[in-house]
Design a protein around this motif. Structure first.
Motif, PDB file in Angstrom:
ATOM      1  N   ALA A  45    -197.989  12.753 -53.746  1.00  0.00           N
ATOM      2  CA  ALA A  45    -199.120  12.110 -54.302  1.00  0.00           C
ATOM      3  C   ALA A  45    -199.673  11.302 -52.959  1.00  0.00           C
ATOM      4  O   ALA A  45    -199.016  11.004 -52.148  1.00  0.00           O
ATOM      5  CB  ALA A  45    -198.920  10.994 -55.143  1.00  0.00           C
ATOM      6  N   LYS A  46    -200.916  11.446 -52.770  1.00  0.00           N
ATOM      7  CA  LYS A  46    -201.628  10.773 -51.811  1.00  0.00           C
ATOM      8  C   LYS A  46    -202.664   9.725 -52.408  1.00  0.00           C
ATOM      9  O   LYS A  46    -203.087   9.640 -53.514  1.00  0.00           O
ATOM     10  CB  LYS A  46    -202.615  11.923 -51.023  1.00  0.00           C
ATOM     11  N   PRO A  47    -202.933   8.476 -51.220  1.00  0.00           N
ATOM     12  CA  PRO A  47    -203.800   7.680 -51.532  1.00  0.00           C
ATOM     13  C   PRO A  47    -205.247   7.844 -52.097  1.00  0.00           C
ATOM     14  O   PRO A  47    -205.593   9.152 -51.520  1.00  0.00           O
ATOM     15  CB  PRO A  47    -203.934   6.762 -50.607  1.00  0.00           C
ATOM     16  N   VAL A  48    -205.728   7.156 -53.060  1.00  0.00           N
ATOM     17  CA  VAL A  48    -207.014   7.753 -53.613  1.00  0.00           C
ATOM     18  C   VAL A  48    -208.206   7.384 -52.227  1.00  0.00           C
ATOM     19  O   VAL A  48    -208.044   6.181 -51.738  1.00  0.00           O
ATOM     20  CB  VAL A  48    -207.407   6.803 -54.945  1.00  0.00           C
ATOM     21  N   THR A  49    -208.988   8.246 -51.872  1.00  0.00           N
ATOM     22  CA  THR A  49    -209.755   7.925 -51.044  1.00  0.00           C
ATOM     23  C   THR A  49    -211.229   8.162 -51.530  1.00  0.00           C
ATOM     24  O   THR A  49    -211.589   8.548 -52.583  1.00  0.00           O
ATOM     25  CB  THR A  49    -209.895   8.976 -49.830  1.00  0.00           C
TER      26      THR A  49
END
Length: 86
Positions: A45-49
């Motif tokens: 999971a990656k941070p929302v940009t």
């Protein structure tokens, strides 16, 4: 006892139906060949940009219709298909 020789024929129907059901169940379910996606798959999971930009605002509208709707102009919305016999 000629009646006993035909008994196997009567039992063949339910046994065949049960065999067919089990075969189709195993074929479409593939329970022995499926994998546990939740345990075997690693998802990073990656941070929302992104960004939020306000483009307009509508307050207190009482309009019942959308400007430019063509609900009642069905002849403009629906095009007749060309037929080959013309």
């Amino acid at each position: 006892m000629s009646d006993d020789s035909g008994l196997w024929l009567l039992l063949l129907g339910p046994a065949g139906a049960a065999g067919l059901y089990w075969t189709l169940y195993r074929y479409y379910r593939n329970t022995d060949k499926s994998h546990a996606f939740e345990h075997e798959t690693d998802v990073k999971a990656k941070p929302v940009t992104g960004s939020d930009q306000k483009v307009g605002e509508v307050k207190g509208t009482q309009d019942r219709h959308i400007d430019g709707d063509n609900v009642h102009a069905y002849r403009e919305r629906v095009q007749r298909m060309p037929s080959g016999s013309d």
